[in-house]
Design an enzyme around this catalytic site. Structure first.
Site, PDB file in Angstrom:
ATOM      1  N   ASN A 141      28.092  68.306  -4.889  1.00  0.00           N
ATOM      2  CA  ASN A 141      27.368  68.067  -6.132  1.00  0.00           C
ATOM      3  C   ASN A 141      25.864  67.908  -5.901  1.00  0.00           C
ATOM      4  O   ASN A 141      25.110  67.728  -6.840  1.00  0.00           O
ATOM      5  CB  ASN A 141      27.928  66.841  -6.859  1.00  0.00           C
ATOM      6  CG  ASN A 141      27.756  65.581  -6.050  1.00  0.00           C
ATOM      7  OD1 ASN A 141      28.142  65.540  -4.870  1.00  0.00           O
ATOM      8  ND2 ASN A 141      27.187  64.558  -6.633  1.00  0.00           N
ATOM      9  N   SER A 142      25.425  68.010  -4.641  1.00  0.00           N
ATOM     10  CA  SER A 142      23.987  67.935  -4.343  1.00  0.00           C
ATOM     11  C   SER A 142      23.306  69.219  -4.808  1.00  0.00           C
ATOM     12  O   SER A 142      23.967  70.202  -5.170  1.00  0.00           O
ATOM     13  CB  SER A 142      23.783  67.771  -2.831  1.00  0.00           C
ATOM     14  OG  SER A 142      24.146  68.976  -2.167  1.00  0.00           O
ATOM     15  N   GLY A 143      21.989  69.238  -4.769  1.00  0.00           N
ATOM     16  CA  GLY A 143      21.256  70.442  -5.143  1.00  0.00           C
ATOM     17  C   GLY A 143      21.618  71.630  -4.278  1.00  0.00           C
ATOM     18  O   GLY A 143      21.838  72.735  -4.769  1.00  0.00           O
ATOM     19  N   VAL A 144      21.688  71.425  -2.974  1.00  0.00           N
ATOM     20  CA  VAL A 144      22.072  72.515  -2.077  1.00  0.00           C
ATOM     21  C   VAL A 144      23.519  72.915  -2.339  1.00  0.00           C
ATOM     22  O   VAL A 144      23.840  74.100  -2.426  1.00  0.00           O
ATOM     23  CB  VAL A 144      21.870  72.124  -0.594  1.00  0.00           C
ATOM     24  CG1 VAL A 144      22.438  73.192   0.329  1.00  0.00           C
ATOM     25  CG2 VAL A 144      20.401  71.890  -0.289  1.00  0.00           C
ATOM     26  N   TYR A 156       9.055  64.084   9.696  1.00  0.00           N
ATOM     27  CA  TYR A 156       9.051  65.462   9.204  1.00  0.00           C
ATOM     28  C   TYR A 156       8.075  66.284  10.035  1.00  0.00           C
ATOM     29  O   TYR A 156       7.181  65.751  10.694  1.00  0.00           O
ATOM     30  CB  TYR A 156       8.667  65.468   7.719  1.00  0.00           C
ATOM     31  CG  TYR A 156       9.048  66.720   6.986  1.00  0.00           C
ATOM     32  CD1 TYR A 156      10.357  67.139   6.896  1.00  0.00           C
ATOM     33  CD2 TYR A 156       8.073  67.496   6.367  1.00  0.00           C
ATOM     34  CE1 TYR A 156      10.710  68.290   6.209  1.00  0.00           C
ATOM     35  CE2 TYR A 156       8.417  68.642   5.674  1.00  0.00           C
ATOM     36  CZ  TYR A 156       9.726  69.033   5.607  1.00  0.00           C
ATOM     37  OH  TYR A 156      10.073  70.177   4.923  1.00  0.00           O
ATOM     38  N   ASN A 178      16.079  73.698  -2.399  1.00  0.00           N
ATOM     39  CA  ASN A 178      17.542  73.735  -2.351  1.00  0.00           C
ATOM     40  C   ASN A 178      18.145  75.136  -2.467  1.00  0.00           C
ATOM     41  O   ASN A 178      18.995  75.501  -1.651  1.00  0.00           O
ATOM     42  CB  ASN A 178      18.134  72.808  -3.412  1.00  0.00           C
ATOM     43  CG  ASN A 178      17.860  71.351  -3.105  1.00  0.00           C
ATOM     44  OD1 ASN A 178      17.727  70.961  -1.950  1.00  0.00           O
ATOM     45  ND2 ASN A 178      17.759  70.539  -4.131  1.00  0.00           N
TER      46      ASN A 178
END
Length: 184
Positions: free
Chosen positions: A151-154, A53, A125
């Protein structure tokens, strides 16, 4: 006080551990002390553990890039946040601890009745979804977009923002039981 600490960069199951750490001091001027209620796990948390990261804190370090909690104390000069407020933990404050100190000016005060589990996911998100719809493409009312992992947060945020803009979506999920969770 307990926290999840990153002790070395590498595979998360080998580099993250539950640790006893010193409790944060009373807030300094401009700071608030927050009792963390929820702090989700994101892909960027795993990338941080792996050392991939953009941020690489000095180790050992508490980690966690999102969260929500209740304000326990405020430092001098803090006027827009009060004890008892539920807030989104500001970006840059590692949230996988029972309590954290944060700059009051960067905390977002939330409605008292908001679900803290949902509030804990507001800082990464939804902004990512907004950027996807506003900065990377030029969409007009009635346009269509197709997205995978909806279906993900984003993905769920993309659906909500697209609906608000009058943009239609085709949403792909990996398993049939996820179809209902990708509708908003």
């Amino acid at each position: 006080m307990q926290a999840i600490q990153l002790t070395k960069y590498g595979e998360p199951e080998e580099s993250l551990r539950l640790a006893e750490i010193a409790e944060p001091d009373h807030p300094q001027p401009g700071q608030i002390l927050i009792r963390v209620e929820y702090a989700p796990i994101n892909d960027n948390d795993m990338l941080l553990a792996l050392g991939l990261y953009t941020i690489q804190p000095k180790l050992p370090s508490v980690v966690g890039n999102e969260g929500a909690g209740k304000v326990l104390a405020v430092g001098d000069g803090v006027h827009d946040v009060k004890i008892g407020d539920r807030v989104v933990i500001p970006l840059g404050v590692f949230s996988w601890a029972e309590k954290v100190l944060a700059p009051a000016e960067k905390a977002i005060v939330l409605p008292a009745d908001i679900d803290p589990r949902q509030a804990a996911m507001l800082s990464i998100n939804p902004p990512a979804a907004a950027l996807l719809l506003d900065e990377f493409v030029s969409l007009k009312r009635g346009d269509w977009i197709v997205q995978n992992a909806s279906n993900s947060g984003v993905g769920r945020s993309v659906i909500a923002f697209a609906k608000q803009k009058g943009v239609r979506t085709i949403n792909i999920v990996r398993r049939p039981e996820l179809i209902r969770s990708s509708k908003i």
